[in-house]
Design a protein around this motif. Sequence first.
Motif, PDB file in Angstrom:
ATOM      1  N   ALA A  11      70.574  28.560  61.044  1.00 36.02           N
ATOM      2  CA  ALA A  11      69.335  28.084  60.408  1.00 36.02           C
ATOM      3  C   ALA A  11      68.718  26.941  61.208  1.00 36.02           C
ATOM      4  O   ALA A  11      67.491  26.890  61.382  1.00 36.02           O
ATOM      5  N   LEU A  12      69.546  26.039  61.703  1.00 39.26           N
ATOM      6  CA  LEU A  12      69.026  24.943  62.519  1.00 39.26           C
ATOM      7  C   LEU A  12      68.394  25.460  63.812  1.00 39.26           C
ATOM      8  O   LEU A  12      67.356  24.958  64.255  1.00 39.26           O
ATOM      9  N   LEU A  13      68.996  26.485  64.411  1.00 37.64           N
ATOM     10  CA  LEU A  13      68.417  27.053  65.624  1.00 37.64           C
ATOM     11  C   LEU A  13      67.116  27.793  65.340  1.00 37.64           C
ATOM     12  O   LEU A  13      66.186  27.758  66.144  1.00 37.64           O
ATOM     13  N   VAL A  14      67.031  28.437  64.176  1.00 39.02           N
ATOM     14  CA  VAL A  14      65.773  29.094  63.794  1.00 39.02           C
ATOM     15  C   VAL A  14      64.685  28.042  63.560  1.00 39.02           C
ATOM     16  O   VAL A  14      63.530  28.210  63.986  1.00 39.02           O
ATOM     17  N   VAL A  15      65.035  26.954  62.889  1.00 40.33           N
ATOM     18  CA  VAL A  15      64.078  25.859  62.684  1.00 40.33           C
ATOM     19  C   VAL A  15      63.627  25.297  64.032  1.00 40.33           C
ATOM     20  O   VAL A  15      62.429  25.067  64.256  1.00 40.33           O
ATOM     21  N   ALA A  16      64.569  25.095  64.941  1.00 39.76           N
ATOM     22  CA  ALA A  16      64.227  24.564  66.264  1.00 39.76           C
ATOM     23  C   ALA A  16      63.289  25.510  67.006  1.00 39.76           C
ATOM     24  O   ALA A  16      62.283  25.069  67.584  1.00 39.76           O
ATOM     25  N   GLY A  47      62.043  20.036  66.408  1.00 42.61           N
ATOM     26  CA  GLY A  47      62.630  21.208  67.050  1.00 42.61           C
ATOM     27  C   GLY A  47      63.850  20.888  67.889  1.00 42.61           C
ATOM     28  O   GLY A  47      64.918  21.468  67.713  1.00 42.61           O
ATOM     29  N   VAL A  48      63.694  19.959  68.806  1.00 48.68           N
ATOM     30  CA  VAL A  48      64.823  19.593  69.656  1.00 48.68           C
ATOM     31  C   VAL A  48      65.897  18.876  68.836  1.00 48.68           C
ATOM     32  O   VAL A  48      67.095  19.054  69.076  1.00 48.68           O
ATOM     33  N   ILE A  53      71.355  18.912  66.554  1.00 50.07           N
ATOM     34  CA  ILE A  53      72.264  18.869  65.394  1.00 50.07           C
ATOM     35  C   ILE A  53      73.097  20.141  65.333  1.00 50.07           C
ATOM     36  O   ILE A  53      74.303  20.093  65.049  1.00 50.07           O
ATOM     37  N   ALA A  54      72.479  21.290  65.619  1.00 47.86           N
ATOM     38  CA  ALA A  54      73.228  22.550  65.661  1.00 47.86           C
ATOM     39  C   ALA A  54      74.318  22.494  66.727  1.00 47.86           C
ATOM     40  O   ALA A  54      75.441  22.963  66.509  1.00 47.86           O
ATOM     41  N   SER A  55      73.996  21.920  67.868  1.00 42.66           N
ATOM     42  CA  SER A  55      74.983  21.781  68.938  1.00 42.66           C
ATOM     43  C   SER A  55      76.129  20.863  68.532  1.00 42.66           C
ATOM     44  O   SER A  55      77.299  21.140  68.817  1.00 42.66           O
ATOM     45  N   ILE A  56      75.807  19.776  67.851  1.00 47.28           N
ATOM     46  CA  ILE A  56      76.853  18.847  67.397  1.00 47.28           C
ATOM     47  C   ILE A  56      77.781  19.526  66.400  1.00 47.28           C
ATOM     48  O   ILE A  56      79.010  19.417  66.485  1.00 47.28           O
TER      49      ILE A  56
END
Length: 128
Positions: A11-16, A47-48, A53-56
Amino acid sequence: MDLALEILVSALLVVAGTFGLVGSFGLLRLRDAVQRLHAPTKATTVGVGAALIASIVDLYHFRATLTWQELLVAAFLFITAPITALFLGKIHMHHSIPRSALPNTGTDRDWATFDPTFKGPEPKFPGE
């Protein structure tokens, strides 16, 4: 628990990606320089930030490691993007809006970006 975190990361990657796409579209389609400035700054911060946050979350939970790079990049972006937008907006105001066209501040003071004691050359406005 893993499924919930995978859904969160997705979901975070879709938001980004969505904010990156909308910010790019806004940069191309908006007509004024200040409007075009607004779109990429939001794409950068939201976005970034969501991608970081997704990466963390991915690194911490699924790979059992934690790095400082994501936090440093996020801090750098969240600090520099709004400040850069502010300076670019002030430059736009100085070069495209005549001082007499600015609204009254409602106080006895002038706009903060126009220093009445400055003795340098007046900025050149388009069309002069």
